[in-house]
Design an enzyme around this catalytic site. Structure first.
Site, PDB file in Angstrom:
ATOM      1  CG  ASP A 170      -0.152  -0.330   2.499  1.00 60.33           C
ATOM      2  OD1 ASP A 170       1.069  -0.079   2.529  1.00 60.33           O
ATOM      3  OD2 ASP A 170      -0.765  -0.836   3.463  1.00 60.33           O
TER       4      ASP A 170
ATOM      5  CD  GLU B 296       0.454  -6.638   3.034  1.00 60.17           C
ATOM      6  OE1 GLU B 296       0.514  -5.401   2.946  1.00 60.17           O
ATOM      7  OE2 GLU B 296       1.272  -7.305   3.689  1.00 60.17           O
TER       8      GLU B 296
ATOM      9  CD  GLU C  54       0.809   4.225   4.720  1.00 56.06           C
ATOM     10  OE1 GLU C  54      -0.083   4.880   5.337  1.00 56.06           O
ATOM     11  OE2 GLU C  54       2.019   4.481   4.812  1.00 56.06           O
TER      12      GLU C  54
ATOM     13  CG  HIS D 237       7.299   3.676   9.451  1.00 57.50           C
ATOM     14  ND1 HIS D 237       6.392   3.933   8.466  1.00 57.50           N
ATOM     15  CD2 HIS D 237       7.236   2.342   9.665  1.00 57.50           C
ATOM     16  CE1 HIS D 237       5.804   2.808   8.093  1.00 57.50           C
ATOM     17  NE2 HIS D 237       6.299   1.830   8.820  1.00 57.50           N
TER      18      HIS D 237
ATOM     19  NE  ARG E 116       4.492   9.830   4.223  1.00 52.71           N
ATOM     20  CZ  ARG E 116       5.221  10.739   3.577  1.00 52.71           C
ATOM     21  NH1 ARG E 116       4.863  12.000   3.588  1.00 52.71           N
ATOM     22  NH2 ARG E 116       6.288  10.386   2.887  1.00 52.71           N
TER      23      ARG E 116
ATOM     24  CG  HIS F   1      11.535   4.585   9.062  1.00 48.32           C
ATOM     25  ND1 HIS F   1      11.624   5.559   8.098  1.00 48.32           N
ATOM     26  CD2 HIS F   1      10.880   3.544   8.483  1.00 48.32           C
ATOM     27  CE1 HIS F   1      11.035   5.130   6.980  1.00 48.32           C
ATOM     28  NE2 HIS F   1      10.581   3.906   7.194  1.00 48.32           N
TER      29      HIS F   1
END
Ligand code: UD1
Ligand code: UDP
Length: 385
Positions: free
Chosen positions: A96, A118, A132, A225, A227, A258
């Protein structure tokens, strides 16, 4: 020959596409072309290295602290040029990310069938995970072969009126990679010794006393990580980790950070000086599997880690409000804790202070696959399923 463009852009896509790419390469009649968009640079290179894969084409699109629109624009341009040159019969995308959304649309624009690995994960909330949830919805709209990891993801697709015959429940390829890696580490003494040496050096670089080993001290493994957690979310995560480090001073918190600057900068600024928090650079997959395997519990907002840790019998506390992976929650090995400091602190404390609460979550459960997802995907691509 069926030419299959296998597109990867970020760390998790490469981990989850490794078995698919290799199964394509081993299959009669399939000619895979490995395309790196380069959405991630160092973190993708780390994965390709460990899995001994070389991209046939590297579109090298990453720029520092990239914006979603800028990244999207570069991806569309580069991917279309790649499709013109490679002329694949099928394009495979995984997950995604922005690379996935752009890869799927670019193929659709050229009337090339898309296989979505997926497929069908949904939270039902366009803001979480962001962006995503939108990326996978968009990719799903133009997909020909939906490779759903679980029955639940198949049901999500059916609710969106995807044809049943276009959906294949395969398991998640993340388990293919994990099972191969766990067995390799179990069976190979010299590999294990090499991993120990590498990890020891990283721990010392991060401030552990020289000579100290991973096994010396129980530890919580952390990654993050997302957003939607940038800003206040990460500030809250860091203050919770500092609180936990002080309360559980006989534990370590090991956190491979990350490379996203919105994460890296705040984490190093807030946690860099605490003696029992060890901030590592992103570690390669082999080391990360070892870190998960040895941990007391895992605190994460990652998608992939939520899928992996339950099969290693590790309790997972997910620093998100919602998840597209309800199977781990249903199995009792995963709990959502969000980013509220009180909630993170109390849930971690509950597990560390109450042995029976810990035992209830520390079960080896494998709701995401049996390690043969790639073989099922290739059967479909080869027209044999
Ligand atoms: C991306 C995906 C996210 C996925 C995550 C996996 C999008 C919008 N986000 O998030 O879905 O869960 O990867 O890790 O597709 N950077 C480096 N080197 C690297 C990688 C990243 O320096 O190897 C830095 C760069 O400054 C880059 C920034 O991180 O601009 C953000 O990278 P990006 O891929 O846009 O987002 P991630 O947060 O990594
Ligand atoms: N991982 C890794 N090194 C690390 C942290 C994670 O190899 O330092 C692996 C982990 O095993 C999992 C994947 O990276 O397979 C998860 O990636 P990430 O959390 O970046 O993305 P997400 O899964 O949330 O999309």
């Amino acid at each position: 020959m069926t030419r299959v463009a296998v597109i990867v852009g970020t760390r998790p896509e490469a981990i989850k596409m490794a078995s698919v790419y290799k199964a394509c390469a081993a299959a009669d009649g399939i000619d895979p072309v490995l395309v790196s968009t380069g959405q991630h640079r160092e973190m993708l290179a780390q994965v390709l290295d460990v899995f001994e894969m070389t991209a046939d084409i590297d579109l090298n699109v990453m720029s520092g602290n990239q914006t979603l629109a800028g990244l999207t624009a570069r991806l569309f341009d580069a991917l279309d040029g790649m499709l013109e040159e490679v002329k694949p019969d099928v394009v495979l995308v995984q997950g995604d990310t922005t690379s996935v959304m752009c890869g799927a649309i670019s193929a659709f624009y050229r009337d090339i069938p898309v296989g979505h690995v997926e497929a069908g994960l949904r939270t039902g909330n366009l803001r979480a995970p962001f962006p995503e949830e939108a990326n996978r919805l968009i990719a799903g709209r133009v997909t020909t072969h939906h490779f759903a990891p679980t029955e639940g993801s198949r049901q999500n697709l059916l609710r969106e009126h995807v044809e049943d015959s276009a959906i294949h429940v395969t398991g998640n390829t993340v388990i293919d990679s994990l099972m191969i890696e766990v067995e390799r580490q179990r069976a190979d003494d010299s590999l294990r010794a090499g991993i120990d040496v590498e990890l020891q050096a990283l721990l010392v670089d991060a401030g552990a006393p020289s000579g100290s080993r991973l096994e010396d001290t129980p530890y919580i493994l952390v990654t993050g990580h997302r957003r939607e957690n940038h800003g206040q979310g990460f500030a809250d995560i860091c203050s919770s980790l500092a609180w936990l480090a002080s309360k559980y001073s006989d534990h370590r918190i090991i956190y491979p950070v990350h490379l996203n600057p919105n994460v890296r900068e705040v984490v190093h600024e807030q946690l860099g000086d605490l003696h029992n928090i060890l901030l590592l650079p992103p570690v390669h997959y082999r080391l990360f599997v070892k870190l998960m395997n040895g941990s007391r519990l895992v605190l994460t907002d990652s998608g992939g880690v939520q899928e992996e840790a339950p099969s290693l019998g590790k309790p997972v506390l997910v620093m998100r409000e919602t998840t597209e992976r309800p199977e781990g929650v249903d199995a009792g090995t995963v709990r959502l804790v969000g980013t509220d400091p009180e909630k993170i602190q109390s849930e971690v404390s509950r597990l560390l202070d109450d042995e029976s609460a810990y035992e209830q979550m520390a079960m080896r459960k494998n709701p995401y696959g049996d390690g043969h997802a790639a073989a099922r995907i290739v059967q479909v691509l080869a027209g044999k399923a």
